[in-house]
Design a protein around this motif. Sequence first.
Motif, PDB file in Angstrom:
ATOM      1  N   TRP B  49     -24.340  53.387   9.375  1.00  0.00           N
ATOM      2  CA  TRP B  49     -24.035  53.122   7.962  1.00  0.00           C
ATOM      3  C   TRP B  49     -23.766  51.650   7.709  1.00  0.00           C
ATOM      4  O   TRP B  49     -23.146  51.273   6.720  1.00  0.00           O
ATOM      5  CB  TRP B  49     -22.828  53.977   7.528  1.00  0.00           C
ATOM      6  N   LYS B  50     -24.245  50.832   8.624  1.00  0.00           N
ATOM      7  CA  LYS B  50     -24.018  49.399   8.593  1.00  0.00           C
ATOM      8  C   LYS B  50     -24.365  48.760   7.248  1.00  0.00           C
ATOM      9  O   LYS B  50     -23.656  47.885   6.761  1.00  0.00           O
ATOM     10  CB  LYS B  50     -24.892  48.808   9.697  1.00  0.00           C
ATOM     11  N   TYR B  51     -25.484  49.181   6.674  1.00  0.00           N
ATOM     12  CA  TYR B  51     -25.945  48.547   5.440  1.00  0.00           C
ATOM     13  C   TYR B  51     -25.501  49.305   4.184  1.00  0.00           C
ATOM     14  O   TYR B  51     -25.753  48.876   3.073  1.00  0.00           O
ATOM     15  CB  TYR B  51     -27.466  48.417   5.431  1.00  0.00           C
ATOM     16  N   THR B  52     -24.940  50.481   4.391  1.00  0.00           N
ATOM     17  CA  THR B  52     -24.538  51.294   3.249  1.00  0.00           C
ATOM     18  C   THR B  52     -23.106  51.743   3.474  1.00  0.00           C
ATOM     19  O   THR B  52     -22.854  52.728   4.159  1.00  0.00           O
ATOM     20  CB  THR B  52     -25.475  52.514   3.106  1.00  0.00           C
ATOM     21  N   ASP B  53     -22.218  50.991   2.929  1.00  0.00           N
ATOM     22  CA  ASP B  53     -20.800  51.283   3.132  1.00  0.00           C
ATOM     23  C   ASP B  53     -20.394  52.395   2.169  1.00  0.00           C
ATOM     24  O   ASP B  53     -19.864  52.155   1.098  1.00  0.00           O
ATOM     25  CB  ASP B  53     -19.988  50.011   2.872  1.00  0.00           C
ATOM     26  N   LEU B  54     -20.674  53.620   2.576  1.00  0.00           N
ATOM     27  CA  LEU B  54     -20.528  54.744   1.652  1.00  0.00           C
ATOM     28  C   LEU B  54     -19.105  54.857   1.113  1.00  0.00           C
ATOM     29  O   LEU B  54     -18.901  55.034  -0.087  1.00  0.00           O
ATOM     30  CB  LEU B  54     -20.930  56.047   2.350  1.00  0.00           C
ATOM     31  N   LYS B  55     -18.155  54.741   2.005  1.00  0.00           N
ATOM     32  CA  LYS B  55     -16.767  54.939   1.601  1.00  0.00           C
ATOM     33  C   LYS B  55     -16.378  54.007   0.447  1.00  0.00           C
ATOM     34  O   LYS B  55     -15.881  54.455  -0.579  1.00  0.00           O
ATOM     35  CB  LYS B  55     -15.854  54.685   2.804  1.00  0.00           C
ATOM     36  N   SER B  56     -16.656  52.728   0.606  1.00  0.00           N
ATOM     37  CA  SER B  56     -16.242  51.821  -0.461  1.00  0.00           C
ATOM     38  C   SER B  56     -17.164  51.936  -1.672  1.00  0.00           C
ATOM     39  O   SER B  56     -16.747  51.756  -2.805  1.00  0.00           O
ATOM     40  CB  SER B  56     -16.167  50.387   0.046  1.00  0.00           C
ATOM     41  N   ARG B  57     -18.409  52.262  -1.423  1.00  0.00           N
ATOM     42  CA  ARG B  57     -19.334  52.383  -2.544  1.00  0.00           C
ATOM     43  C   ARG B  57     -19.011  53.581  -3.431  1.00  0.00           C
ATOM     44  O   ARG B  57     -19.234  53.565  -4.628  1.00  0.00           O
ATOM     45  CB  ARG B  57     -20.776  52.481  -2.057  1.00  0.00           C
ATOM     46  N   LEU B  58     -18.506  54.648  -2.813  1.00  0.00           N
ATOM     47  CA  LEU B  58     -18.158  55.812  -3.623  1.00  0.00           C
ATOM     48  C   LEU B  58     -16.896  55.550  -4.427  1.00  0.00           C
ATOM     49  O   LEU B  58     -16.682  56.135  -5.480  1.00  0.00           O
ATOM     50  CB  LEU B  58     -17.987  57.052  -2.747  1.00  0.00           C
ATOM     51  N   GLU B  59     -16.062  54.654  -3.914  1.00  0.00           N
ATOM     52  CA  GLU B  59     -14.852  54.301  -4.654  1.00  0.00           C
ATOM     53  C   GLU B  59     -15.185  53.409  -5.836  1.00  0.00           C
ATOM     54  O   GLU B  59     -14.606  53.530  -6.906  1.00  0.00           O
ATOM     55  CB  GLU B  59     -13.860  53.593  -3.719  1.00  0.00           C
ATOM     56  N   ALA B  60     -16.134  52.494  -5.599  1.00  0.00           N
ATOM     57  CA  ALA B  60     -16.519  51.583  -6.682  1.00  0.00           C
ATOM     58  C   ALA B  60     -17.245  52.362  -7.767  1.00  0.00           C
ATOM     59  O   ALA B  60     -17.901  53.364  -7.502  1.00  0.00           O
ATOM     60  CB  ALA B  60     -17.426  50.496  -6.120  1.00  0.00           C
ATOM     61  N   LYS B  61     -17.104  51.877  -8.967  1.00  0.00           N
ATOM     62  CA  LYS B  61     -17.784  52.537 -10.072  1.00  0.00           C
ATOM     63  C   LYS B  61     -19.242  52.106 -10.070  1.00  0.00           C
ATOM     64  O   LYS B  61     -19.565  50.951  -9.858  1.00  0.00           O
ATOM     65  CB  LYS B  61     -17.135  52.106 -11.383  1.00  0.00           C
ATOM     66  N   ARG B  62     -20.110  53.055 -10.266  1.00  0.00           N
ATOM     67  CA  ARG B  62     -21.517  52.704 -10.325  1.00  0.00           C
ATOM     68  C   ARG B  62     -21.899  52.405 -11.766  1.00  0.00           C
ATOM     69  O   ARG B  62     -21.283  52.889 -12.698  1.00  0.00           O
ATOM     70  CB  ARG B  62     -22.364  53.845  -9.771  1.00  0.00           C
ATOM     71  N   PRO B  63     -22.903  51.550 -11.923  1.00  0.00           N
ATOM     72  CA  PRO B  63     -23.280  51.154 -13.280  1.00  0.00           C
ATOM     73  C   PRO B  63     -23.733  52.363 -14.081  1.00  0.00           C
ATOM     74  O   PRO B  63     -24.342  53.284 -13.536  1.00  0.00           O
ATOM     75  CB  PRO B  63     -24.448  50.200 -13.045  1.00  0.00           C
ATOM     76  N   GLU B  64     -23.395  52.349 -15.338  1.00  0.00           N
ATOM     77  CA  GLU B  64     -23.849  53.447 -16.182  1.00  0.00           C
ATOM     78  C   GLU B  64     -25.146  53.059 -16.865  1.00  0.00           C
ATOM     79  O   GLU B  64     -25.620  51.952 -16.745  1.00  0.00           O
ATOM     80  CB  GLU B  64     -22.774  53.760 -17.221  1.00  0.00           C
ATOM     81  N   GLY B  65     -25.676  53.977 -17.583  1.00  0.00           N
ATOM     82  CA  GLY B  65     -26.897  53.661 -18.320  1.00  0.00           C
ATOM     83  C   GLY B  65     -27.941  54.707 -18.040  1.00  0.00           C
ATOM     84  O   GLY B  65     -28.073  55.178 -16.922  1.00  0.00           O
ATOM     85  N   ALA B  66     -28.649  55.046 -19.075  1.00  0.00           N
ATOM     86  CA  ALA B  66     -29.659  56.083 -18.930  1.00  0.00           C
ATOM     87  C   ALA B  66     -30.830  55.539 -18.135  1.00  0.00           C
ATOM     88  O   ALA B  66     -31.110  54.346 -18.160  1.00  0.00           O
ATOM     89  CB  ALA B  66     -30.117  56.548 -20.295  1.00  0.00           C
ATOM     90  N   GLN B  67     -31.475  56.397 -17.407  1.00  0.00           N
ATOM     91  CA  GLN B  67     -32.672  56.030 -16.682  1.00  0.00           C
ATOM     92  C   GLN B  67     -33.815  55.744 -17.645  1.00  0.00           C
ATOM     93  O   GLN B  67     -34.805  55.172 -17.261  1.00  0.00           O
ATOM     94  CB  GLN B  67     -33.119  57.198 -15.807  1.00  0.00           C
ATOM     95  N   GLY B  68     -33.659  56.174 -18.866  1.00  0.00           N
ATOM     96  CA  GLY B  68     -34.765  56.051 -19.808  1.00  0.00           C
ATOM     97  C   GLY B  68     -35.682  57.241 -19.654  1.00  0.00           C
ATOM     98  O   GLY B  68     -35.471  58.076 -18.780  1.00  0.00           O
ATOM     99  N   SER B  69     -36.686  57.296 -20.490  1.00  0.00           N
ATOM    100  CA  SER B  69     -37.555  58.469 -20.438  1.00  0.00           C
ATOM    101  C   SER B  69     -38.283  58.468 -19.114  1.00  0.00           C
ATOM    102  O   SER B  69     -38.812  57.465 -18.683  1.00  0.00           O
ATOM    103  CB  SER B  69     -38.563  58.403 -21.573  1.00  0.00           C
ATOM    104  N   ARG B  70     -38.301  59.564 -18.447  1.00  0.00           N
ATOM    105  CA  ARG B  70     -38.996  59.616 -17.180  1.00  0.00           C
ATOM    106  C   ARG B  70     -40.186  60.543 -17.327  1.00  0.00           C
ATOM    107  O   ARG B  70     -40.177  61.464 -18.137  1.00  0.00           O
ATOM    108  CB  ARG B  70     -38.064  60.121 -16.087  1.00  0.00           C
ATOM    109  N   ALA B  71     -41.220  60.272 -16.557  1.00  0.00           N
ATOM    110  CA  ALA B  71     -42.334  61.201 -16.513  1.00  0.00           C
ATOM    111  C   ALA B  71     -41.895  62.299 -15.572  1.00  0.00           C
ATOM    112  O   ALA B  71     -41.732  62.067 -14.390  1.00  0.00           O
ATOM    113  CB  ALA B  71     -43.571  60.509 -15.978  1.00  0.00           C
ATOM    114  N   ALA B  72     -41.653  63.475 -16.102  1.00  0.00           N
ATOM    115  CA  ALA B  72     -41.228  64.565 -15.248  1.00  0.00           C
ATOM    116  C   ALA B  72     -42.332  64.825 -14.239  1.00  0.00           C
ATOM    117  O   ALA B  72     -43.510  64.676 -14.540  1.00  0.00           O
ATOM    118  CB  ALA B  72     -40.971  65.803 -16.079  1.00  0.00           C
ATOM    119  N   PHE B  73     -41.923  65.178 -13.042  1.00  0.00           N
ATOM    120  CA  PHE B  73     -42.914  65.522 -12.040  1.00  0.00           C
ATOM    121  C   PHE B  73     -43.629  66.780 -12.499  1.00  0.00           C
ATOM    122  O   PHE B  73     -43.002  67.774 -12.829  1.00  0.00           O
ATOM    123  CB  PHE B  73     -42.212  65.755 -10.703  1.00  0.00           C
ATOM    124  N   HIS B  74     -44.934  66.717 -12.548  1.00  0.00           N
ATOM    125  CA  HIS B  74     -45.656  67.915 -12.945  1.00  0.00           C
ATOM    126  C   HIS B  74     -46.869  68.129 -12.056  1.00  0.00           C
ATOM    127  O   HIS B  74     -47.706  67.243 -11.908  1.00  0.00           O
ATOM    128  CB  HIS B  74     -46.091  67.829 -14.408  1.00  0.00           C
TER     129      HIS B  74
END
Lengths: 251, 425
Positions: B49-74
């Motif tokens: 997990w060297k490059y992905t510090d899950l513990k601290s990342r889960l504590e930090a707030k992640r940016p909000e915002g809609a993904q926008g319209s997505r092309a649903a997988f079809h």
Amino acid sequence: MSLLEIKDLHVDVGGKEILKGINLEIEAGKIHAIMGPNGSGKSTLSYTLSGREGYEVTSGSILFKGRDLTEMSIDERAAAGVFLAFQYPIEIPGVTNMTFLRTAVNAQRKARGESEMDAASFLRFVREKAAQLKVSDDMLKRPLNVGFSGGEKKRNEILQMALLEPSLAVLDETDSGLDIDALKVVSEGVNALRDPERAMLVITHYQRLLDHIVPDVVHVLANGRIIKTGGKDLALELEKSGYEGLIESAA
Amino acid sequence: MELNAFENSLLERADSARDRLPAWAEQLATAGAARFAQSGLPHRRLEAWKYTDLKSRLEAKRPEGAQGSRAAFHLGGALEVILTKEGMHTSAPLGEGVRIFPLNDALTKEPALLQKHMGTNKALQQDALTGLNTALMQDGFVLHLAQGVTLNRPIVLRVEVGEGEAPSFARNLIVLEEGASAVLIEDWAAPQSAPQLRHAVTEIMLADKASLAHVRVQDEKLEAAHLSLVAADLEAGAKYHQFALNVGAGLTRSETHVHLGGEGAHAELGGSFLLNGLQHCDTTTVVTHAVPNCTCREVFRGVMADRSRGVFQGKIAVAPHAQKTDAKMETRALLLSDRAEMDAKPELEIYADDVKCAHGATIGTLDEQSVFYLQSRGIPLPVARRMLIGAFVEDALDVVSDVDLQAALRAVIDQRLSRLEGVAG
Ligand SMILES: Nc1ncnc2c1ncn2[C@@H]1O[C@H](COP(=O)(O)OP(=O)(O)OP(=O)(O)O)[C@@H](O)[C@H]1O
Ligand SMILES: [Mg+2]
């Protein structure tokens, strides 16, 4: 008004002045040739016309159909009718030639407010032009220019020109790498596009090409300047005497 | 190990959730919770997990915002399976020898199948997060194909479970008996009310000559963290193809372990991650060649725009007697901005002497000459960039052999590309 009017054009590349005051006017319907020693700035002029990044116009002007070309983006220039056949066409893996051609044609049509061509009519259009230039179906299906021979790349450039129908075509050493038969095919392709509305700027080192594509005017570019302009006979003269004497007398 | 409030809340939830399980599963859950209690969430001091510090990342707030319209997988012609809290809906009958259950049904109805396989994969046994997943498993599915059964059309599976924003732990089990073959697409696209944290563990057992093409499409909302762990066990002559398309979630960990345990087994892992903004996506793969004559191919393509960060850790391990192993791993990343980042760590651990192993990792930017060439033909800059990026990603799609499936994935990719910073036009 001329189709293209270049006045006292100075261009820097990589912080170094390469074009040092070019004056060039081309009228619609005319073919101009540019010859000149290696490194004199011929390709630099062609890239400057198409708007390539890093080719900085430090002074002078370029008017195309009365519009300031330097204010336009690369694709706007193309849609307005400027076309450059590259000295070294770029290979693009993952994009098929056909997709590329259709995207280009439709992008330009769209930019001009025309309707896009559907797949079927585009296919007919390409097939017809490709046959004239002996561009095989296989070359259309392959990734753009990838693994094309030198001559195939040049034929593919002319195919693009035939499809895009520009009003100013700049051909940068389109003859290099062509065998004798291919030179004929390409020249015929170019000549078929001669039109009272269309001008061409043909960059070449060899008289040979100008036997096929006969120019109205020939310029000699040396060290970033046009040092001599003449008729089609100038090319013949150069073939015999080389550039040396000309450059000395210009200096 | 001192646990933080979030970790403790997860353990408390595990305690109260346990008694709903049948006795055999309750045992697994208790052991899992204990494992998690020992080490808590993984953090950057752990090599994996060297490059992905899950513990601290889960504590930090992640940016909000809609993904926008997505092309649903079809995917036309596919069999759709939707798992909701109420149960499972399938668009058509499954056919002879094919069974799918929501996990909660399977826990009571198929104890023999689950007991035989669940938690048996060695890659999972020491993993703390998997322990937590076992303690909290609720959402998820079980797919079983009987011997020799071939699914005549792809299954597209959508999981629409989870209680509002609470963390969701999905546990999936895929068992293909001898010679069975299937194409399964998991489509993880969450509505805005979806969980903030999703952890999915998928255990896959492929018996002799079984074949699974497995696609994961992940386009969760940006505030979400999506953590997935796939562990596949292949017996002789089995084939496992996986394509992971990660475009959503602010934080993604896409981890896959493949154990080639029978001669002639073949694994192909591919994927593409297309990141924007502050997204972080970690792809980690471990392929173990435990016996001779197995092959694997890995092809990953990442595109990072803006300030996003991609991670690739790929390990190929070859056991001492696993001669004639043929393994190739290739990852390429494209950075679309100066502030984007990619960390690539390919790793070969070879204890046999007669093997062919190769790996390559490149990180680059869009070729300016190519962009100029396209633009000089009148193609506007954003379209030109999109074409080139699309072409760059294309190689990874070869892992998927079905052309319709490729086209369906390409549609999601194209749509995603058109929303990346510096590509949108
Ligand atoms: N990025 C750069 N930095 C500095 N000098 C450059 C750069 N690019 C080109 N030049 C120089 O500009 C000069 C003109 O080059 P250009 O390609 O225009 O010549 P040319 O007339 O087309 O030559 P040729 O006949 O060989 O094709 C050359 O001396 C070249 O080295
Ligand atoms: Mg040149």
